[in-house]
Structures are given as C-alpha cells and as structure tokens.
Enzyme design. Structure first.
Site, PDB file in Angstrom:
ATOM      1  N   THR A 213       3.842   7.544  18.943  1.00  0.00           N
ATOM      2  CA  THR A 213       4.241   8.706  18.055  1.00  0.00           C
ATOM      3  C   THR A 213       3.121   8.745  16.899  1.00  0.00           C
ATOM      4  O   THR A 213       2.477   7.870  16.631  1.00  0.00           O
ATOM      5  CB  THR A 213       5.472   8.542  17.420  1.00  0.00           C
ATOM      6  N   ARG A 241      17.707  14.584  24.676  1.00  0.00           N
ATOM      7  CA  ARG A 241      17.676  13.322  23.623  1.00  0.00           C
ATOM      8  C   ARG A 241      16.725  13.724  22.420  1.00  0.00           C
ATOM      9  O   ARG A 241      15.591  14.099  22.523  1.00  0.00           O
ATOM     10  CB  ARG A 241      17.309  12.312  24.185  1.00  0.00           C
ATOM     11  N   ASP A 244      14.310  10.006  15.919  1.00  0.00           N
ATOM     12  CA  ASP A 244      14.338  10.033  14.598  1.00  0.00           C
ATOM     13  C   ASP A 244      13.332  11.096  14.100  1.00  0.00           C
ATOM     14  O   ASP A 244      13.377  11.639  12.610  1.00  0.00           O
ATOM     15  CB  ASP A 244      14.236   8.907  13.782  1.00  0.00           C
ATOM     16  N   THR A 264       7.796   5.166  12.922  1.00  0.00           N
ATOM     17  CA  THR A 264       7.491   5.174  14.397  1.00  0.00           C
ATOM     18  C   THR A 264       8.387   3.876  14.832  1.00  0.00           C
ATOM     19  O   THR A 264       8.453   2.754  14.459  1.00  0.00           O
ATOM     20  CB  THR A 264       6.081   5.271  14.841  1.00  0.00           C
ATOM     21  N   GLY A 265       8.921   4.121  16.172  1.00  0.00           N
ATOM     22  CA  GLY A 265       9.816   2.901  16.677  1.00  0.00           C
ATOM     23  C   GLY A 265      10.965   3.678  17.372  1.00  0.00           C
ATOM     24  O   GLY A 265      10.972   4.775  17.813  1.00  0.00           O
ATOM     25  N   GLY A 267      14.018   5.117  17.910  1.00  0.00           N
ATOM     26  CA  GLY A 267      14.557   6.320  16.951  1.00  0.00           C
ATOM     27  C   GLY A 267      16.105   6.166  16.676  1.00  0.00           C
ATOM     28  O   GLY A 267      16.378   6.471  15.510  1.00  0.00           O
TER      29      GLY A 267
HETATM   30  N1  ASP Z   1      10.755   7.306  17.098  1.00  0.00           N
HETATM   31  C1  ASP Z   1      10.421   7.962  18.123  1.00  0.00           C
HETATM   32  C2  ASP Z   1      11.449   8.477  18.842  1.00  0.00           C
HETATM   33  O1  ASP Z   1      12.372   7.442  18.921  1.00  0.00           O
HETATM   34  C3  ASP Z   1       9.469   7.284  19.126  1.00  0.00           C
HETATM   35  C4  ASP Z   1       8.194   6.947  18.543  1.00  0.00           C
HETATM   36  O2  ASP Z   1       8.060   6.347  17.396  1.00  0.00           O
HETATM   37  O3  ASP Z   1       7.283   6.595  19.328  1.00  0.00           O
HETATM   38  O4  ASP Z   1      11.629   9.475  19.450  1.00  0.00           O
END
Ligand code: ASP
Length: 348
Positions: A213, A241, A244, A264-265, A267
């Site tokens: 992300t 879906r 975050d 990022t992570g 979510g």
């Molecule tokens: N946080 C993002 C999500 O869960 C994914 C990402 O950070 O790459 O949609």
C-alpha cells in the site's frame, strides 16, 4: 456616508464572488521561510527480504520512491500546502505498477481491482475517503474531492464512482490496472487454498505478505500537517472487503496538535486498534513523544496481537517516526534539514 455604503457593497460583492478556495490554499494563509518542512512516504510493509528481491526490482522501487518523495518535497519548498504534497507523491505511486495502489493493485478473489483511499488535513481535521472503487485512475484524488467538494467523509462503491465521474476524475479500463505480478500472486494463493497445504484463514501466506500500500505524511511551512493513504487492499480479499486505509483514524489521521500518520499492514488489526488516531491521541492526551507513541502502538499493541505492519508518522516540529514490525517496509524521508533517505529493509 454614501461613499461608505458603496464601499461596503463593493467589499461584500468581492467576498461573495471569490472562487471557492481549496483546502491547500486555505491552509497556507501564513508561511515563514524559516519554518520547517518535512515529508515521509511508504510503499507498504511486509515480508520484504534481500533473498526475495531481484536487483532490478530493488532498483526500480528505490527509484520510484525517490521520484515520488522529491515531487512532494518540491511542493513544500515552493511554500505549497501539505495536502498538495500528499497528492503529488501518491498520484506518482498510484501510477507505478510496483505498488499496491491504482495501477498494479492486488486482485480480489474474483480477479478484480477494488481500491480504497483517504486523506486528512491537520489544521481543521478535514477528511475525505473512498472505498471499494473500480476504474478510478487516482483514488487519492477521489478522496480529496470528497473532502473538498462534498459534505461527506466517506463514499463507497457505485456512489463513490458516480461522484468521481461528476468531479471529472480520470477513469481507466479494468485491464489497465492489472499486472502479471498480481495475477501470478493470486494464482499462487488460490493454488495453496485448493491444495489446503497451509492455513488459508489469512489472505497473507508467507511470500505473499507484500502489502505494498502507499501513503504520505507532510508538514508545510505554514505548520500544517496532512496525511494520505491509497491501496488495493489485500490480495485474494472477498469482494466488498474494506481495510483500514480508507478509515479515518485507522489507516490515516492528521491533527496539527499531535501528528500525521499513514499506516500499512493487516487492515483488520489496524481498524480494531484505531492505529493512526491512537498514535496521535497518545501524544495529545498522555504526553508521549512521536517516537514513543508510534513505537508503543506498532511494536507494542499491534505486535502483541499479531497485527503485521507499520506506519509513517510526522509531527508539527518535523520529527519523524517509521516503526514497523515486519521484516521490511518501503519508505523514504526528507527531514527538516533536507536529508533524503530511501530504505527498504529492517536492518537499514
Ligand atoms: N492496510 C491495507 C489493507 O488492509 C493493506 C496494506 O497495507 O497493504 O487493506
């Protein structure tokens, strides 16, 4: 007396006929060349190791991160607004197929691209977001349009797409977003699912834990913070879906009194722990520094729960924190002294 009345009418007319000003212009009433500017961007956190990276891919990614952060920094150097620096960087990253945002976004379990984005300004807590949109070339500009041209904060699905069309934002055909890399990634995940050789409860199996992300936090010369985040979500997600990234407080937050954060992570964890707001709130209410607060949330709360990921965070003095609890996070910073750093791995 008559002269005064005419003058008042003229002033009122001028005020009424002024074109609507953007968040960027409104935020920049006062600037000083002495005031610090700084910018931080991320291109996602995850299992990013030297073993899994080719030299060519690494060069490409470092190059795009540098190009994007320089574009944002130029805006700030010209006394531009933090929100303009955020959109200048994120639109570049959305067009880069290496990142999971705009072109190159991950695919849903139905092989579609559904994107989320949000943006926030710290001087007025202005916020705009879009979720589950298809075809919008720059989702971050759609989020900004929600902030600047609607009374709402979050628009989703068809409604968000209709709004983006009304705002004359650019649309691209579905095929423009698709890349070979994401197609192969989806096939791998589905093959594992079919073979049931691993737990498939999570969408992230080891070598697919490349969240990638994108996000930016910026501080302009007027002392204003802004934050933005843009994503395709998680690979093989169910259609509909939402993670975050478009949730103000979870994936994005900005408040001049504390800090600006883009996350990022995984979510679902970031939503439950209201990560971006949590970091700002600990500074504001518990008196923690930016470094203490960001570390406590990412390496304390999230890590204990198994919530993989990281954040970029910046306060109004130009302090920077980039904690992550994964092996790597694509990131770049230009600090208040003007030093540029581009990093990928945890040991850099
Ligand atoms: N946080 C993002 C999500 O869960 C994914 C990402 O950070 O790459 O949609």
């Amino acid at each position: 007396m008559r002269c005064l009345v005419i003058k008042s009418i003229a002033v009122a007319f001028l005020l009424l006929s002024r074109p609507a000003i953007s968040q960027g212009e409104a935020a920049l009433d006062q600037t000083s060349d002495e005031a610090p500017i700084a910018i931080v961007i991320h291109g996602g956190a995850g299992t990013i190791s030297r073993d899994s990276m080719t030299a060519e891919r690494e060069r490409e990614i470092r190059g795009i991160l540098e190009k994007a952060i320089r574009a944002g920094y130029e805006v700030l150097e010209r006394n531009g607004a933090a929100i303009d620096a955020v959109t200048a960087t994120i639109t570049i990253l959305e067009d880069a197929p290496q990142f999971n945002a705009g072109r190159g976004a991950v695919l849903t379990s139905e092989s579609r691209v559904e994107m989320d984005a949000s943006i926030m300004t710290g001087h007025d807590l202005g916020a705009g977001a879009i979720a589950g949109v298809r075809g919008v070339r720059h989702p971050i500009l759609a989020a900004r349009a929600v902030l600047e041209h609607s009374p709402h904060v979050l628009l989703a699905g068809n409604g968000a797409e209709a709004f983006a069309r009304e705002q004359r934002l650019e649309f691209m055909p579905e095929s423009w977003f698709h890349t070979e890399f994401r197609l192969k990634q989806l096939r791998r995940i589905k093959a594992r699912e079919a073979a049931k050789t691993e737990s498939v409860a999570s969408d992230h199996s080891p070598d697919d834990e490349w969240f990638s992300t994108v996000g930016t936090v910026a501080l302009d010369r007027a002392g204003n913070l802004a934050a933005g985040t843009s994503t395709g979500g998680t690979a093989n997600k169910r259609f509909g879906r939402i993670g975050d990234s478009p949730i103000i407080g979870a994936g994005t937050y900005a408040d001049n009194r504390s800090c600006a954060v883009s996350a990022t992570g995984h979510g679902e964890y970031f939503i439950r722990h209201v990560v971006a707001y949590n970091i700002c709130a600990r500074m504001l209410h518990a008196g923690e520094t930016l470094a203490q607060s960001a570390d406590a949330v990412v390496n304390g709360i999230l890590a204990e729960e198994g919530g993989d990921g990281g954040v970029i965070a910046l306060d109004a003095q130009g302090n920077i924190a980039t904690p992550f609890n994964t092996p790597g996070m694509y990131r770049a910073t230009i600090d208040r002294e003007g030093n540029l750093e581009v990093k990928i791995y945890g040991d850099e």
